[in-house]
Scaffold this motif. Structure first.
Motif, PDB file in Angstrom:
ATOM      1  N   VAL A 147       4.229   7.620   6.549  1.00 48.53           N
ATOM      2  CA  VAL A 147       3.944   9.026   6.243  1.00 48.53           C
ATOM      3  C   VAL A 147       5.245   9.752   5.921  1.00 48.53           C
ATOM      4  O   VAL A 147       5.322  10.533   4.971  1.00 48.53           O
ATOM      5  CB  VAL A 147       3.211   9.700   7.418  1.00 48.53           C
ATOM      6  N   ALA A 148       6.284   9.477   6.701  1.00 44.12           N
ATOM      7  CA  ALA A 148       7.587  10.102   6.457  1.00 44.12           C
ATOM      8  C   ALA A 148       8.129   9.706   5.084  1.00 44.12           C
ATOM      9  O   ALA A 148       8.656  10.545   4.334  1.00 44.12           O
ATOM     10  CB  ALA A 148       8.571   9.706   7.558  1.00 44.12           C
ATOM     11  N   ASP A 149       8.000   8.429   4.732  1.00 44.28           N
ATOM     12  CA  ASP A 149       8.488   7.993   3.426  1.00 44.28           C
ATOM     13  C   ASP A 149       7.662   8.578   2.286  1.00 44.28           C
ATOM     14  O   ASP A 149       8.181   8.800   1.183  1.00 44.28           O
ATOM     15  CB  ASP A 149       8.489   6.462   3.346  1.00 44.28           C
ATOM     16  N   ALA A 150       6.393   8.840   2.541  1.00 42.30           N
ATOM     17  CA  ALA A 150       5.567   9.494   1.520  1.00 42.30           C
ATOM     18  C   ALA A 150       6.097  10.897   1.225  1.00 42.30           C
ATOM     19  O   ALA A 150       6.104  11.345   0.069  1.00 42.30           O
ATOM     20  CB  ALA A 150       4.113   9.559   1.973  1.00 42.30           C
ATOM     21  N   ILE A 151       6.544  11.594   2.263  1.00 43.33           N
ATOM     22  CA  ILE A 151       7.132  12.926   2.061  1.00 43.33           C
ATOM     23  C   ILE A 151       8.400  12.814   1.233  1.00 43.33           C
ATOM     24  O   ILE A 151       8.636  13.606   0.313  1.00 43.33           O
ATOM     25  CB  ILE A 151       7.411  13.588   3.427  1.00 43.33           C
ATOM     26  N   ARG A 152       9.223  11.807   1.531  1.00 41.12           N
ATOM     27  CA  ARG A 152      10.470  11.629   0.776  1.00 41.12           C
ATOM     28  C   ARG A 152      10.177  11.286  -0.689  1.00 41.12           C
ATOM     29  O   ARG A 152      10.841  11.797  -1.605  1.00 41.12           O
ATOM     30  CB  ARG A 152      11.311  10.529   1.428  1.00 41.12           C
ATOM     31  N   TYR A 153       9.207  10.427  -0.897  1.00 42.46           N
ATOM     32  CA  TYR A 153       8.821  10.070  -2.269  1.00 42.46           C
ATOM     33  C   TYR A 153       8.347  11.312  -3.023  1.00 42.46           C
ATOM     34  O   TYR A 153       8.757  11.559  -4.172  1.00 42.46           O
ATOM     35  CB  TYR A 153       7.721   9.016  -2.211  1.00 42.46           C
ATOM     36  N   ALA A 154       7.484  12.091  -2.397  1.00 41.13           N
ATOM     37  CA  ALA A 154       6.969  13.292  -3.051  1.00 41.13           C
ATOM     38  C   ALA A 154       8.091  14.273  -3.361  1.00 41.13           C
ATOM     39  O   ALA A 154       8.114  14.902  -4.426  1.00 41.13           O
ATOM     40  CB  ALA A 154       5.914  13.955  -2.165  1.00 41.13           C
ATOM     41  N   ALA A 155       9.050  14.401  -2.441  1.00 45.07           N
ATOM     42  CA  ALA A 155      10.162  15.327  -2.658  1.00 45.07           C
ATOM     43  C   ALA A 155      11.046  14.892  -3.814  1.00 45.07           C
ATOM     44  O   ALA A 155      11.701  15.724  -4.447  1.00 45.07           O
ATOM     45  CB  ALA A 155      10.992  15.448  -1.376  1.00 45.07           C
ATOM     46  N   ALA A 156      11.063  13.589  -4.091  1.00 47.63           N
ATOM     47  CA  ALA A 156      11.892  13.080  -5.185  1.00 47.63           C
ATOM     48  C   ALA A 156      11.314  13.421  -6.553  1.00 47.63           C
ATOM     49  O   ALA A 156      12.069  13.560  -7.527  1.00 47.63           O
ATOM     50  CB  ALA A 156      12.047  11.569  -5.058  1.00 47.63           C
ATOM     51  N   PHE A 157       9.976  13.586  -6.631  1.00 49.75           N
ATOM     52  CA  PHE A 157       9.347  13.710  -7.943  1.00 49.75           C
ATOM     53  C   PHE A 157       8.469  14.951  -8.096  1.00 49.75           C
ATOM     54  O   PHE A 157       7.952  15.192  -9.186  1.00 49.75           O
ATOM     55  CB  PHE A 157       8.522  12.458  -8.232  1.00 49.75           C
ATOM     56  N   ALA A 158       8.283  15.722  -7.034  1.00 47.85           N
ATOM     57  CA  ALA A 158       7.446  16.916  -7.116  1.00 47.85           C
ATOM     58  C   ALA A 158       8.238  18.132  -6.664  1.00 47.85           C
ATOM     59  O   ALA A 158       9.223  18.031  -5.935  1.00 47.85           O
ATOM     60  CB  ALA A 158       6.186  16.751  -6.259  1.00 47.85           C
ATOM     61  N   ASP A 159       7.785  19.301  -7.091  1.00 43.52           N
ATOM     62  CA  ASP A 159       8.418  20.563  -6.723  1.00 43.52           C
ATOM     63  C   ASP A 159       7.805  21.156  -5.459  1.00 43.52           C
ATOM     64  O   ASP A 159       8.493  21.805  -4.668  1.00 43.52           O
ATOM     65  CB  ASP A 159       8.276  21.558  -7.873  1.00 43.52           C
ATOM     66  N   VAL A 160       6.505  20.933  -5.289  1.00 43.24           N
ATOM     67  CA  VAL A 160       5.765  21.466  -4.142  1.00 43.24           C
ATOM     68  C   VAL A 160       4.980  20.320  -3.517  1.00 43.24           C
ATOM     69  O   VAL A 160       4.429  19.468  -4.231  1.00 43.24           O
ATOM     70  CB  VAL A 160       4.799  22.596  -4.565  1.00 43.24           C
ATOM     71  N   ILE A 161       4.921  20.292  -2.179  1.00 43.46           N
ATOM     72  CA  ILE A 161       4.187  19.261  -1.460  1.00 43.46           C
ATOM     73  C   ILE A 161       3.139  19.938  -0.592  1.00 43.46           C
ATOM     74  O   ILE A 161       3.457  20.804   0.222  1.00 43.46           O
ATOM     75  CB  ILE A 161       5.129  18.422  -0.570  1.00 43.46           C
ATOM     76  N   SER A 162       1.874  19.563  -0.768  1.00 41.21           N
ATOM     77  CA  SER A 162       0.758  20.159  -0.036  1.00 41.21           C
ATOM     78  C   SER A 162       0.245  19.177   1.007  1.00 41.21           C
ATOM     79  O   SER A 162      -0.162  18.062   0.668  1.00 41.21           O
ATOM     80  CB  SER A 162      -0.360  20.544  -1.017  1.00 41.21           C
ATOM     81  N   CYS A 163       0.243  19.609   2.276  1.00 42.75           N
ATOM     82  CA  CYS A 163      -0.150  18.745   3.402  1.00 42.75           C
ATOM     83  C   CYS A 163      -1.245  19.423   4.212  1.00 42.75           C
ATOM     84  O   CYS A 163      -0.956  20.250   5.082  1.00 42.75           O
ATOM     85  CB  CYS A 163       1.045  18.444   4.302  1.00 42.75           C
TER      86      CYS A 163
END
Length: 565
Positions: A351-367
């Motif tokens: 789950v933590a790595d999913a956040i890092r992946y999303a932060a690398a390629f997205a501007d906003v992360i919705s959880c």
């Protein structure tokens, strides 16, 4: 995937004090001690199949099946029905396969004391060194720990998963070892690699009219967009393709006709398999790791328990293209990131790595989910803040939760997240919405007389609407009964996408400040403190029209002082 993040020299304040209440737990970077209570857990070979036995609390009994599936997915416990041999031979084979897992009791179960959520552990610790710690020192620490290197984090060079391959530290001893490692000057954090229970934050509908007939026009169905002034905001921007919103959830239906046109394709240019997002419930060497679609379904298919039907709804609230179910940012891109398989336990490190992946390629992360506090997820949020969007920070928007608690769910309670509560169509607080000092804003959802109309899983017979005309349409592509802080969160995430479409150089703090400054005070004035904040409403209900206008407005130039005579 190539290394994306490079740690600064200092990642976290040094924590050296010991626990004052119990040594069975772990330390967060801010010094908070997370208490864990042991749950009785055993595995047995029964008629050729491995069966988990879990007891202790009503919650524990409820999730026994989830423990079994988690142990089969993440640990070395045999899968059910894997062998085709006769029963006697199958039983002997299963018993042998259990080996050390059973005999040495190396799989242990715990209840997180604060959240009452389940966490199970086998033999792994996640460890992150501080930057610039010499290689010789790192090697010495690993050697003294008695652990072996299992996996280096591909995104964080200083982070790794260590394995107790020799099974020298069963159960609580592994937890204590992680705590001792975390106290070392050279270590940013060390924590057991738990597989844990998470909650998706969709509240059951209690609306009188959510199942009733409704107009076929999107404007009449999507009352929440009218309430926040989306139409007025759209006169300025409907979002830009350059801005991407990642939805971390139980999967997104990437074939849905009102979502597929907004997909961010080939997010990671260094990974040709990364076509439309990833599934971080599964490891990278699994063929389905690069498939973020819903995968798990179990009757009754309209219930969230056992079904991957939550993320598709969240995605529609943020970036649905319409014309039947618009998102608030219909022209922004969508990055689906699957982190859950229905309500099964999930690996905290993944789950933590999913956040890092999303932060690398997205501007906003919705959880739109919550879980127990985790040092790895805590550092992932720091990573997203420090290194996302080329240093401006990925904006992480999280649901406060639906338990009507005076405590905000994690990770919404983290200072690097924007915590979103739920309001109703009457501009009142939804009675289920959690309260607390970390609430930033609230956004419309169910809890009044209407729920949220949004996209639903397009697979026939699957989703909140399995094909009922009164539930959102006979084609089953939409539901009119979505809600909870799950719906409020992607609405705020989409609004953040609109603001960044106008000013992509805004930092996370700029976005938070704009949300706060433009929010509309709802509820009684007495609910707000002198600083304008309420533990119920945050700084108020979002106002998309005002937020967009505020971001669009040019800053006033400072007046030049008159020359001195």
């Amino acid at each position: 995937m190539n290394s994306i993040f490079v740690d600064p020299a200092e990642l976290a304040p040094m924590i050296v004090e010991t626990a004052t209440r119990s040594d069975v737990g772990m330390r967060m970077a801010n010094g908070e001690w997370i208490e864990l209570d042991r749950l009785p857990l055993s595995f047995e070979a029964v008629d050729g199949e491995t069966v988990a036995r879990l007891s202790g609390t009503a919650v524990a009994a409820m999730v026994t099946g989830r423990v079994m599936r988690a142990a089969q997915t993440f640990f070395e416990v045999p899968s059910r029905g894997a062998a085709k041999a006769p029963t006697a031979a199958r039983a002997r084979s299963a018993t042998r396969a259990l080996g050390n897992v059973l005999e040495r009791k190396t799989v242990t179960a715990y209840m997180d004391r604060e959240t009452q959520l389940m966490r199970i552990l086998y033999k792994e610790i996640v460890l992150r060194f501080k930057a610039q710690v010499p290689a010789k020192v790192r090697s010495a620490i690993l050697r003294d720990s008695g652990l072996t290197l299992h996996l280096r984090n591909p995104m964080i060079p200083d982070q790794m998963i260590l394995s107790d391959t020799a099974l020298r530290h069963p159960g609580e001893e592994l937890i204590r070892l992680a705590a001792r490692l975390s106290a070392l000057d050279e270590v940013a954090f060390a924590a057991p690699n738990f597989v844990s229970q998470f909650r998706r934050s969709a509240a059951a509908s209690n609306t009188a009219s959510s199942k009733g007939p409704s107009s076929n026009t999107p404007s009449s169905k999507q009352w929440h967009l009218r309430l926040v002034g989306a139409g007025k905001a759209w006169e300025t921007t409907r979002g830009k393709r350059a801005i991407t919103i990642a939805v971390l959830d139980d999967g997104v239906d990437v074939e849905h006709p009102e979502l597929r046109g907004n997909l961010l394709r080939n997010a990671d240019p260094d990974e040709p398999r990364d076509l439309v997002g990833r599934d971080f419930y599964l490891p990278e060497d699994d063929i389905d790791h690069f498939n973020p679609r819903p995968k798990r379904f179990r009757a009754p298919f309209e219930l969230m328990s056992g079904n991957d039907i939550h993320g598709t709804c969240c995605a529609g609230v943020a970036v649905g293209r319409g014309p039947r179910a618009y998102g608030i940012a219909p022209n922004c891109r969508l990055l689906p990131v699957k982190v859950f398989h229905a309500d099964d336990l999930a690996s905290e490190s993944q789950v933590a790595d999913a956040i890092r992946y999303a932060a690398a390629f997205a501007d906003v992360i919705s959880c739109s989910w919550g879980g127990a506090k985790s040092p790895d997820i805590e550092f992932a949020l720091q990573d997203a803040r420090r290194f996302g969007r080329k240093g401006r920070g990925a904006v992480v928007v999280c649901a406060t939760g639906n338990e009507a608690h005076n405590r905000i769910d994690y990770p919404a309670s983290d200072p690097n997240a924007i915590a979103v509560g739920a309001s109703t169509d009457a501009d009142e607080l939804a009675d289920y919405s959690n309260r607390g000092p970390q609430v930033c804003v609230v956004a419309p959802s169910n809890g009044g007389t209407r729920a949220i109309f949004t996209t639903d899983v397009s697979t026939p017979g699957r989703g909140f609407n399995t094909g009922d005309a009164t539930a959102g349409g006979a084609d089953g592509l939409f539901t009119n009964d979505f809600g909870g802080t799950s719906a409020a969160t992607p609405l705020v995430a989409g609004l953040c996408g609109l603001m960044l479409s106008l000013k992509p150089d805004m930092t996370v703090e700029d976005v938070r400040a704009a949300l706060i400054a433009s929010a509309k005070k709802i509820g009684p004035a007495s609910a707000y403190k002198a600083n304008g904040h309420s533990n119920k409403f945050g700084y108020g209900r979002i106002d998309a029209a005002k937020a967009v206008a505020q971001v669009k407005a040019p800053k006033a130039k400072p007046k030049k002082s008159a020359p001195s005579k």
